[in-house]
Scaffold this motif. Structure first.
Motif, short mmCIF file in Angstrom:
data_model
loop_
_atom_site.label_atom_id
_atom_site.label_comp_id
_atom_site.label_asym_id
_atom_site.label_seq_id
_atom_site.Cartn_x
_atom_site.Cartn_y
_atom_site.Cartn_z
N HIS A 84 12.42 -2.40 -0.12
CA HIS A 84 11.97 -1.03 0.18
C HIS A 84 11.95 -0.73 1.68
O HIS A 84 12.13 0.42 2.07
CB HIS A 84 10.56 -0.80 -0.38
N ARG B 98 0.79 -1.23 0.00
CA ARG B 98 0.00 0.00 0.00
C ARG B 98 0.82 1.28 0.00
O ARG B 98 0.45 2.24 -0.64
CB ARG B 98 -0.98 -0.01 1.16
N ASP B 99 1.92 1.33 0.70
CA ASP B 99 2.69 2.56 0.81
C ASP B 99 4.00 2.51 0.03
O ASP B 99 4.87 3.35 0.23
CB ASP B 99 2.96 2.87 2.28
N LEU B 100 4.14 1.53 -0.86
CA LEU B 100 5.37 1.40 -1.65
C LEU B 100 5.13 1.93 -3.06
O LEU B 100 4.02 1.83 -3.59
CB LEU B 100 5.81 -0.06 -1.69
N HIS B 101 6.18 2.48 -3.66
CA HIS B 101 6.06 3.08 -4.99
C HIS B 101 7.23 2.64 -5.86
O HIS B 101 8.25 2.20 -5.38
CB HIS B 101 6.03 4.60 -4.87
N GLY B 102 7.03 2.76 -7.15
CA GLY B 102 8.07 2.41 -8.11
C GLY B 102 7.50 1.53 -9.21
O GLY B 102 6.39 0.99 -9.09
N ASP B 103 8.26 1.41 -10.27
CA ASP B 103 7.81 0.63 -11.42
C ASP B 103 7.60 -0.85 -11.09
O ASP B 103 6.63 -1.46 -11.52
CB ASP B 103 8.81 0.75 -12.58
N ILE C 25 6.86 -2.17 -8.20
CA ILE C 25 5.68 -2.29 -7.34
C ILE C 25 4.42 -2.19 -8.19
O ILE C 25 3.49 -2.99 -8.06
CB ILE C 25 5.69 -1.21 -6.24
N GLN C 26 4.38 -1.21 -9.08
CA GLN C 26 3.21 -1.03 -9.93
C GLN C 26 2.99 -2.25 -10.83
O GLN C 26 1.87 -2.70 -11.03
CB GLN C 26 3.34 0.24 -10.77
N ARG D 203 1.53 -5.03 -8.72
CA ARG D 203 0.11 -4.76 -8.45
C ARG D 203 -0.76 -5.15 -9.64
O ARG D 203 -1.82 -5.76 -9.48
CB ARG D 203 -0.09 -3.27 -8.17
#
Length: 124
Positions: A86, A49-54, A56-57, A60
């Motif tokens: 992360h 939920r609070d992780l970002h980046g290519d 991670i996306q 998902r």
């Protein structure tokens, strides 16, 4: 505890069951499996939920398109690795607890064949 790969469905034991009964049972099982898969996907994505980046996306999106719990099970390693990268390993362990509850678990080396088959119809 070992989190196991969901088993493939087994053929019904009673081949003499009327076709309409078998179809109704299958529809009910499909709804149940669909609901289980949706809950597993939600928990899987909540772990990021609070992780970002290519990466991670991408994970998902792939989790959202899984068609079975078995397929989602195969993505768990990548989920763990991304969370550990992360954040840290302890947080990855903690976040996978809600994800792992959707899959069969057993004490290492102690599953029986009947336990293994009891869950098989849920993991198409």
């Amino acid at each position: 505890m070992e989190i196991q790969l969901p088993a493939l469905p087994q053929a019904p034991d009673d081949e003499a069951e009327p076709i309409w009964q078998a179809l109704l049972q299958r529809v009910g099982q499909s709804r149940e499996v669909s609901n289980l898969l949706e809950r597993a996907r939600r928990d899987f994505c909540a772990a990021m939920r609070d992780l970002h980046g290519d990466a991670i996306q991408d994970l998902r999106l792939r989790a959202g398109y899984t068609v079975s719990l078995r397929e989602l099970w195969h993505l768990r390693t990548e989920l763990y690795q991304l969370i550990a990268f992360h954040l840290d390993q302890a947080e990855a362990d903690r976040r996978l607890v809600p994800v792992n509850r959707h899959f069969p678990a057993r004490a290492m080396g102690h599953a029986t064949t009947s336990e293994h088959h009891a869950h098989s119809s849920l993991f198409l």
